[in-house]
Write a protein that holds these residues in place. Structure first.
Motif, PDB file in Angstrom:
ATOM      1  N   LEU A  59       0.824  -1.205   0.000  1.00 20.00           N
ATOM      2  CA  LEU A  59       0.000   0.000   0.000  1.00 20.00           C
ATOM      3  C   LEU A  59       0.860   1.257   0.000  1.00 20.00           C
ATOM      4  CD1 LEU A  59      -2.869   1.161   0.127  1.00 20.00           C
ATOM      5  CD2 LEU A  59      -2.672   1.085   2.601  1.00 20.00           C
ATOM      6  N   VAL A  60       1.943   1.239   0.747  1.00 23.05           N
ATOM      7  CA  VAL A  60       2.852   2.391   0.768  1.00 23.05           C
ATOM      8  C   VAL A  60       3.493   2.596  -0.599  1.00 23.05           C
ATOM      9  CG1 VAL A  60       5.026   3.242   1.756  1.00 23.05           C
ATOM     10  CG2 VAL A  60       3.264   2.288   3.240  1.00 23.05           C
ATOM     11  N   PHE A  61       3.927   1.517  -1.253  1.00 21.36           N
ATOM     12  CA  PHE A  61       4.491   1.636  -2.598  1.00 21.36           C
ATOM     13  C   PHE A  61       3.468   2.191  -3.579  1.00 21.36           C
ATOM     14  CE2 PHE A  61       7.950  -1.654  -1.753  1.00 21.36           C
ATOM     15  CZ  PHE A  61       8.955  -0.709  -1.762  1.00 21.36           C
ATOM     16  N   SER A  62       2.231   1.778  -3.439  1.00 20.70           N
ATOM     17  CA  SER A  62       1.186   2.268  -4.318  1.00 20.70           C
ATOM     18  C   SER A  62       0.959   3.766  -4.125  1.00 20.70           C
ATOM     19  CB  SER A  62      -0.104   1.496  -4.060  1.00 20.70           C
ATOM     20  OG  SER A  62      -1.119   1.960  -4.880  1.00 20.70           O
ATOM     21  N   LEU A  63       0.940   4.207  -2.887  1.00 22.00           N
ATOM     22  CA  LEU A  63       0.768   5.629  -2.609  1.00 22.00           C
ATOM     23  C   LEU A  63       1.989   6.439  -3.046  1.00 22.00           C
ATOM     24  CD1 LEU A  63      -0.945   5.381   0.868  1.00 22.00           C
ATOM     25  CD2 LEU A  63      -2.008   5.880  -1.342  1.00 22.00           C
ATOM     26  N   MET A  64       3.176   5.874  -2.905  1.00 23.88           N
ATOM     27  CA  MET A  64       4.385   6.549  -3.389  1.00 23.88           C
ATOM     28  C   MET A  64       4.382   6.654  -4.901  1.00 23.88           C
ATOM     29  SD  MET A  64       7.234   4.935  -0.778  1.00 23.88           S
ATOM     30  CE  MET A  64       8.543   5.109  -1.951  1.00 23.88           C
ATOM     31  N   SER A  65       3.831   5.666  -5.583  1.00 20.26           N
ATOM     32  CA  SER A  65       3.705   5.712  -7.034  1.00 20.26           C
ATOM     33  C   SER A  65       2.787   6.855  -7.457  1.00 20.26           C
ATOM     34  CB  SER A  65       3.178   4.383  -7.562  1.00 20.26           C
ATOM     35  OG  SER A  65       2.916   4.458  -8.932  1.00 20.26           O
ATOM     36  N   GLN A  66       1.702   7.037  -6.733  1.00 23.00           N
ATOM     37  CA  GLN A  66       0.783   8.137  -7.028  1.00 23.00           C
ATOM     38  C   GLN A  66       1.458   9.495  -6.831  1.00 23.00           C
ATOM     39  OE1 GLN A  66      -2.536   8.166  -8.130  1.00 23.00           O
ATOM     40  NE2 GLN A  66      -2.129  10.353  -8.296  1.00 23.00           N
ATOM     41  N   SER A  67       2.221   9.636  -5.757  1.00 16.67           N
ATOM     42  CA  SER A  67       2.871  10.926  -5.514  1.00 16.67           C
ATOM     43  C   SER A  67       3.998  11.184  -6.519  1.00 16.67           C
ATOM     44  CB  SER A  67       3.395  10.997  -4.079  1.00 16.67           C
ATOM     45  OG  SER A  67       4.394  10.036  -3.875  1.00 16.67           O
ATOM     46  N   SER A  68       4.689  10.137  -6.965  1.00 18.24           N
ATOM     47  CA  SER A  68       5.703  10.313  -8.005  1.00 18.24           C
ATOM     48  C   SER A  68       5.069  10.716  -9.326  1.00 18.24           C
ATOM     49  CB  SER A  68       6.506   9.034  -8.204  1.00 18.24           C
ATOM     50  OG  SER A  68       7.290   8.766  -7.089  1.00 18.24           O
ATOM     51  N   TYR A  69       3.914  10.152  -9.627  1.00 14.46           N
ATOM     52  CA  TYR A  69       3.208  10.508 -10.855  1.00 14.46           C
ATOM     53  C   TYR A  69       2.744  11.960 -10.800  1.00 14.46           C
ATOM     54  CZ  TYR A  69       0.057  10.052 -14.841  1.00 14.46           C
ATOM     55  OH  TYR A  69      -0.554  10.199 -16.047  1.00 14.46           O
ATOM     56  N   ASP A  70       2.287  12.389  -9.631  1.00 19.11           N
ATOM     57  CA  ASP A  70       1.861  13.780  -9.480  1.00 19.11           C
ATOM     58  C   ASP A  70       3.021  14.750  -9.603  1.00 19.11           C
ATOM     59  OD1 ASP A  70      -0.727  12.927  -9.135  1.00 19.11           O
ATOM     60  OD2 ASP A  70      -0.643  12.996  -6.936  1.00 19.11           O
ATOM     61  N   ALA A  71       4.225  14.314  -9.225  1.00 21.25           N
ATOM     62  CA  ALA A  71       5.423  15.140  -9.352  1.00 21.25           C
ATOM     63  C   ALA A  71       6.046  15.020 -10.739  1.00 21.25           C
ATOM     64  CB  ALA A  71       6.438  14.741  -8.296  1.00 21.25           C
ATOM     65  N   GLU A  72       5.364  14.363 -11.673  1.00 19.61           N
ATOM     66  CA  GLU A  72       5.774  14.165 -13.071  1.00 19.61           C
ATOM     67  C   GLU A  72       7.054  13.337 -13.197  1.00 19.61           C
ATOM     68  OE1 GLU A  72       5.879  17.936 -15.018  1.00 19.61           O
ATOM     69  OE2 GLU A  72       3.711  18.231 -14.785  1.00 19.61           O
ATOM     70  N   ASP A  73       7.284  12.439 -12.251  1.00 17.99           N
ATOM     71  CA  ASP A  73       8.366  11.466 -12.331  1.00 17.99           C
ATOM     72  C   ASP A  73       7.744  10.159 -12.813  1.00 17.99           C
ATOM     73  OD1 ASP A  73      10.662   9.972 -12.106  1.00 17.99           O
ATOM     74  OD2 ASP A  73      10.555   9.799  -9.932  1.00 17.99           O
ATOM     75  N   TYR A  74       7.564  10.047 -14.127  1.00 17.37           N
ATOM     76  CA  TYR A  74       6.805   8.932 -14.691  1.00 17.37           C
ATOM     77  C   TYR A  74       7.566   7.613 -14.591  1.00 17.37           C
ATOM     78  CZ  TYR A  74       4.124  12.828 -16.437  1.00 17.37           C
ATOM     79  OH  TYR A  74       3.382  13.972 -16.511  1.00 17.37           O
ATOM     80  N   GLU A  75       8.882   7.645 -14.752  1.00 14.11           N
ATOM     81  CA  GLU A  75       9.656   6.405 -14.630  1.00 14.11           C
ATOM     82  C   GLU A  75       9.639   5.894 -13.193  1.00 14.11           C
ATOM     83  OE1 GLU A  75      13.554   6.922 -16.191  1.00 14.11           O
ATOM     84  OE2 GLU A  75      12.823   7.677 -18.104  1.00 14.11           O
ATOM     85  N   GLY A  76       9.778   6.801 -12.239  1.00 13.41           N
ATOM     86  CA  GLY A  76       9.707   6.411 -10.833  1.00 13.41           C
ATOM     87  C   GLY A  76       8.335   5.880 -10.464  1.00 13.41           C
ATOM     88  N   ALA A  77       7.286   6.495 -11.030  1.00 12.07           N
ATOM     89  CA  ALA A  77       5.923   6.037 -10.763  1.00 12.07           C
ATOM     90  C   ALA A  77       5.706   4.633 -11.319  1.00 12.07           C
ATOM     91  CB  ALA A  77       4.911   7.009 -11.360  1.00 12.07           C
ATOM     92  N   GLN A  78       6.241   4.360 -12.506  1.00  8.80           N
ATOM     93  CA  GLN A  78       6.095   3.022 -13.084  1.00  8.80           C
ATOM     94  C   GLN A  78       6.868   1.998 -12.254  1.00  8.80           C
ATOM     95  OE1 GLN A  78       7.380   3.387 -17.136  1.00  8.80           O
ATOM     96  NE2 GLN A  78       5.379   4.100 -17.834  1.00  8.80           N
TER      97      GLN A  78
END
Length: 112
Positions: A59-78
Protein backbone atom coordinates in the motif's frame (compact mmCIF):
# COMPACT_ATOMS: atom_id res chain seq x y z
CA UNK A 1 28.69 11.80 -49.70
CA UNK A 2 27.40 10.64 -46.37
CA UNK A 3 24.06 8.88 -46.14
CA UNK A 4 23.39 10.63 -42.81
CA UNK A 5 23.18 14.01 -44.54
CA UNK A 6 20.60 12.74 -46.99
CA UNK A 7 18.49 11.24 -44.21
CA UNK A 8 18.50 14.45 -42.20
CA UNK A 9 17.53 16.42 -45.34
CA UNK A 10 14.61 14.05 -45.91
CA UNK A 11 13.41 14.48 -42.34
CA UNK A 12 13.50 18.29 -42.44
CA UNK A 13 11.99 18.63 -45.90
CA UNK A 14 9.15 21.10 -45.74
CA UNK A 15 5.91 21.40 -47.61
CA UNK A 16 5.35 23.44 -50.77
CA UNK A 17 4.85 26.71 -48.86
CA UNK A 18 8.13 26.28 -46.97
CA UNK A 19 6.77 25.31 -43.58
CA UNK A 20 8.20 22.25 -41.93
CA UNK A 21 5.72 19.46 -41.30
CA UNK A 22 6.15 18.12 -37.76
CA UNK A 23 3.04 15.98 -37.68
CA UNK A 24 5.00 12.77 -38.14
CA UNK A 25 7.64 13.47 -35.48
CA UNK A 26 7.04 13.42 -31.78
CA UNK A 27 7.95 16.58 -29.90
CA UNK A 28 8.34 17.02 -26.16
CA UNK A 29 5.23 19.20 -25.90
CA UNK A 30 2.94 16.76 -27.71
CA UNK A 31 3.87 13.68 -25.66
CA UNK A 32 1.12 12.54 -23.34
CA UNK A 33 2.11 11.24 -19.92
CA UNK A 34 1.80 7.46 -19.61
CA UNK A 35 -1.26 6.19 -17.75
CA UNK A 36 -0.83 5.68 -14.04
CA UNK A 37 -0.67 2.07 -12.87
CA UNK A 38 -0.36 2.17 -9.10
CA UNK A 39 -2.64 -0.85 -8.43
CA UNK A 40 -4.29 0.88 -5.49
CA UNK A 41 -7.37 -1.35 -5.59
CA UNK A 42 -5.26 -4.52 -5.43
CA UNK A 43 -3.22 -3.22 -2.52
CA UNK A 44 -6.31 -2.11 -0.60
CA UNK A 45 -7.87 -5.53 -1.20
CA UNK A 46 -4.74 -7.27 0.08
CA UNK A 47 -4.98 -5.31 3.33
CA UNK A 48 -7.77 -7.73 4.27
CA UNK A 49 -5.37 -10.68 3.99
CA UNK A 50 -3.55 -11.83 7.14
CA UNK A 51 -0.07 -11.02 5.76
CA UNK A 52 0.07 -7.66 7.55
CA UNK A 53 3.61 -6.37 7.06
CA UNK A 54 3.75 -7.19 3.36
CA UNK A 55 0.39 -5.71 2.37
CA UNK A 56 1.07 -2.49 4.28
CA UNK A 57 4.35 -2.11 2.36
CA UNK A 58 2.46 -2.75 -0.91
CA UNK A 59 0.00 0.00 0.00
CA UNK A 60 2.85 2.39 0.77
CA UNK A 61 4.49 1.64 -2.60
CA UNK A 62 1.19 2.27 -4.32
CA UNK A 63 0.77 5.63 -2.61
CA UNK A 64 4.39 6.55 -3.39
CA UNK A 65 3.71 5.71 -7.03
CA UNK A 66 0.78 8.14 -7.03
CA UNK A 67 2.87 10.93 -5.51
CA UNK A 68 5.70 10.31 -8.01
CA UNK A 69 3.21 10.51 -10.85
CA UNK A 70 1.86 13.78 -9.48
CA UNK A 71 5.42 15.14 -9.35
CA UNK A 72 5.77 14.17 -13.07
CA UNK A 73 8.37 11.47 -12.33
CA UNK A 74 6.81 8.93 -14.69
CA UNK A 75 9.66 6.41 -14.63
CA UNK A 76 9.71 6.41 -10.83
CA UNK A 77 5.92 6.04 -10.76
CA UNK A 78 6.10 3.02 -13.08
CA UNK A 79 8.89 1.46 -11.01
CA UNK A 80 7.01 1.95 -7.75
CA UNK A 81 3.79 0.71 -9.36
CA UNK A 82 5.49 -2.51 -10.41
CA UNK A 83 6.83 -2.95 -6.88
CA UNK A 84 3.33 -2.38 -5.50
CA UNK A 85 1.96 -4.99 -7.92
CA UNK A 86 4.59 -7.57 -6.96
CA UNK A 87 4.18 -6.92 -3.24
CA UNK A 88 0.38 -7.06 -3.61
CA UNK A 89 0.48 -10.39 -5.39
CA UNK A 90 2.95 -11.74 -2.82
CA UNK A 91 0.72 -10.56 0.01
CA UNK A 92 -2.34 -12.13 -1.61
CA UNK A 93 -0.60 -15.48 -2.08
CA UNK A 94 0.82 -15.54 1.45
CA UNK A 95 -2.53 -14.49 2.91
CA UNK A 96 -4.37 -17.24 1.05
CA UNK A 97 -1.78 -19.77 2.20
CA UNK A 98 -2.21 -18.66 5.82
CA UNK A 99 -6.01 -18.91 5.53
CA UNK A 100 -5.74 -22.33 3.89
CA UNK A 101 -3.34 -23.70 6.53
CA UNK A 102 -5.47 -22.30 9.35
CA UNK A 103 -8.61 -23.85 7.83
CA UNK A 104 -6.97 -27.24 7.34
CA UNK A 105 -5.64 -27.29 10.89
CA UNK A 106 -8.94 -26.10 12.32
CA UNK A 107 -11.16 -28.61 10.50
CA UNK A 108 -8.88 -31.63 10.78
CA UNK A 109 -8.22 -31.52 14.51
CA UNK A 110 -10.24 -33.98 16.56
CA UNK A 111 -11.78 -32.67 19.74
CA UNK A 112 -11.94 -35.24 22.54
Amino acid sequence: MSSGVQKSDEKSRGSIDGSINNSFGMTAESQEPPPLKNYIFLTIFTCFCPAWPINIVALVFSLMSQSSYDAEDYEGAQRLGRKALHMGITSLVIGLLIIMVFSIVHFTTVLI
